[in-house]
Design a protein around this motif. Structure first.
Motif, PDB file in Angstrom:
ATOM      1  N   LEU A  45       3.597   9.052   1.134  1.00  0.00           N
ATOM      2  CA  LEU A  45       2.947   7.948   1.829  1.00  0.00           C
ATOM      3  C   LEU A  45       2.908   6.699   0.959  1.00  0.00           C
ATOM      4  O   LEU A  45       3.218   5.592   1.425  1.00  0.00           O
ATOM      5  CB  LEU A  45       1.528   8.356   2.224  1.00  0.00           C
ATOM      6  N   ALA A  46       2.533   6.839  -0.310  1.00  0.00           N
ATOM      7  CA  ALA A  46       2.469   5.683  -1.209  1.00  0.00           C
ATOM      8  C   ALA A  46       3.851   5.060  -1.412  1.00  0.00           C
ATOM      9  O   ALA A  46       3.985   3.831  -1.509  1.00  0.00           O
ATOM     10  CB  ALA A  46       1.879   6.111  -2.551  1.00  0.00           C
ATOM     11  N   ARG A  47       4.883   5.891  -1.428  1.00  0.00           N
ATOM     12  CA  ARG A  47       6.237   5.402  -1.695  1.00  0.00           C
ATOM     13  C   ARG A  47       6.854   4.720  -0.484  1.00  0.00           C
ATOM     14  O   ARG A  47       7.561   3.706  -0.615  1.00  0.00           O
ATOM     15  CB  ARG A  47       7.104   6.591  -2.137  1.00  0.00           C
ATOM     16  N   GLU A  48       6.585   5.231   0.724  1.00  0.00           N
ATOM     17  CA  GLU A  48       7.293   4.746   1.903  1.00  0.00           C
ATOM     18  C   GLU A  48       6.463   3.868   2.827  1.00  0.00           C
ATOM     19  O   GLU A  48       6.989   3.312   3.790  1.00  0.00           O
ATOM     20  CB  GLU A  48       7.808   5.949   2.707  1.00  0.00           C
ATOM     21  N   LEU A  72      -6.244  10.717   1.921  1.00  0.00           N
ATOM     22  CA  LEU A  72      -5.110  10.079   2.593  1.00  0.00           C
ATOM     23  C   LEU A  72      -5.444   8.632   2.947  1.00  0.00           C
ATOM     24  O   LEU A  72      -4.610   7.730   2.775  1.00  0.00           O
ATOM     25  CB  LEU A  72      -4.756  10.882   3.836  1.00  0.00           C
ATOM     26  N   ALA A  73      -6.674   8.392   3.427  1.00  0.00           N
ATOM     27  CA  ALA A  73      -7.082   7.028   3.774  1.00  0.00           C
ATOM     28  C   ALA A  73      -7.076   6.136   2.538  1.00  0.00           C
ATOM     29  O   ALA A  73      -6.670   4.967   2.604  1.00  0.00           O
ATOM     30  CB  ALA A  73      -8.471   7.039   4.405  1.00  0.00           C
ATOM     31  N   ALA A  96      -1.823   1.300  -0.385  1.00  0.00           N
ATOM     32  CA  ALA A  96      -0.388   1.050  -0.200  1.00  0.00           C
ATOM     33  C   ALA A  96      -0.081  -0.102   0.735  1.00  0.00           C
ATOM     34  O   ALA A  96       1.023  -0.654   0.688  1.00  0.00           O
ATOM     35  CB  ALA A  96       0.292   2.321   0.321  1.00  0.00           C
ATOM     36  N   ALA A  97      -1.016  -0.477   1.596  1.00  0.00           N
ATOM     37  CA  ALA A  97      -0.700  -1.476   2.613  1.00  0.00           C
ATOM     38  C   ALA A  97      -1.914  -2.340   2.901  1.00  0.00           C
ATOM     39  O   ALA A  97      -3.053  -1.892   2.753  1.00  0.00           O
ATOM     40  CB  ALA A  97      -0.230  -0.792   3.894  1.00  0.00           C
TER      41      ALA A  97
END
Length: 373
Positions: free
Chosen positions: A142-145, A218-219, A225-226
């Motif tokens: 998730l962090a990468r994409e 996850l949150a 990340a965004a």
């Protein structure tokens, strides 16, 4: 600094009371809030009853909801200790917790849902310690994409492009001036793409006890990340935890969330919590045009009509509404619970939310659902 902390200390309790009323479905205009504060200043209240009457005069609760107004007043200003013998605290009230006010809540639950095996309606206030845990493959993915695969929208500004619906006359004329006035190539423009807003609504009730911590990890990864990510938790209360999750170190962020949220592992009143979310204009604006994901098993113990109405309104505001439930673990999932059956026609996706890998896969797939729409 939050809007509440910018106010004079003496006014914060009154403004937060207005926010609590809005969170429970009272329509209160900003002018009424100003009038309420002015009435408090004029009265110089010597007793809580003066404040209550000032609110009745300026905030104008409808007669049929006067009892709920009185209960909320006692909860907010008196700690709920002065209920009459013939009354019990209103189970229909879902309290709104703003970030930074979690220390005002009772620290421990009288009744805890230790196993998390069933959904209950009753409120149980509890502390919970969240462990940072390791970064598994799903969170690393998730962090990468996230930056390139999360949903995007077309902005209003335009940018140069090889192909596009608009002619770039400025660039075309500038190049023509360098070529003795001859137009060699017509420049084109297209609209820029911008990250789309995202909203996560995370169930922390007793029936979701096994997934709460993983969902909050996850949150945190998603918030880091965004941009344009908002996160709320709900059980019997609605709590905004976005600011806490913006802390870069995961252990600090989760510790802040654990301090803010006070309805861990308690009752399940999804409809009331979503109605409280929609009743606050600032909060409901986060859903407008956003990719909304509700992480909940849907084991509702409250009013199904309230849940159906809230999800319908949320669906109209959102760009895309997903419901991720651990009950959808197998292929060909068909909703079986009354709550999931009631909301299924309002959600765009009802998919597996039983593992971090499944949630991450769905979140990253949202970018392909009408990209830049």
């Amino acid at each position: 600094m939050s809007e509440l902390t910018k106010l004079p200390r003496a006014a914060r309790a009154f403004v937060s009371f207005v926010a609590l009323l809005r969170a429970n479905g009272f329509a209160i205009a900003p002018e009424q809030t100003t009038a309420f504060l002015a009435a408090i200043g004029l009265l110089g209240p010597r007793a809580p009853e003066d404040i209550r009457k000032a609110g009745l005069a300026t905030l104008a609760p409808p007669p049929e909801r006067r009892a709920t107004y009185d209960r909320l007043f006692r909860i907010h200003f008196l700690g709920g200790e002065e209920l009459r013998d013939d009354e019990s605290e209103d189970d229909e009230v879902v309290r709104l917790q703003e970030e930074g006010r979690g220390d005002d809540e009772p620290p421990l639950a009288d009744q805890a849902n230790e196993s998390g095996a069933m959904a209950v309606r009753a409120e149980a206030l509890a502390e919970r310690r969240l462990m940072p845990g390791g970064t598994d493959d799903a969170l690393r993915r998730l962090a990468r994409e996230a930056e390139r695969r999360l949903p995007r929208r077309r902005g209003h500004r335009r940018m140069r492009a090889r192909r596009g619906p608009w002619a770039d006359l400025r660039r075309t004329l500038r190049e023509a001036a360098r070529n003795d006035g001859e137009v060699m190539r017509l420049g084109r423009l297209k609209r820029r793409e911008r990250p789309r807003k995202m909203l996560l609504l995370i169930d922390v009730s007793g029936s979701m006890k096994a997934r709460s911590e993983d969902n909050l990890r996850l949150a945190h990864t998603l918030v880091q990340a965004a941009p344009n990510i908002e996160v709320f938790t709900f059980g019997t209360r609605l709590t905004r935890v976005t600011r806490a999750l913006r802390l870069k170190r995961r252990e600090q962020a989760l510790a802040a969330v654990a301090h803010l949220v006070s309805d861990w592992d308690g009752g399940t009143r999804i409809g009331d919590a979503l109605q409280a979310f929609l009743a606050v204009p600032r909060f409901s604006s986060y859903a407008r045009g956003a990719a909304v994901a509700i992480l909940s098993d849907g084991l509702e113990r409250g009013d199904l009509a309230a849940l159906r109405d809230a999800v319908a309104k949320l669906s109209r505001r959102a760009w895309h509404l997903s419901w991720l439930t651990p009950l959808a673990a197998g292929p060909g999932f068909v909703p079986q619970t009354e709550a999931l059956i009631a909301v299924s026609r309002f959600v765009d996706d009802m998919v597996d939310g039983g593992s971090s890998a499944a949630v991450v896969a769905h979140v990253l797939s949202l970018g392909q659902k009408g990209r830049a729409a």
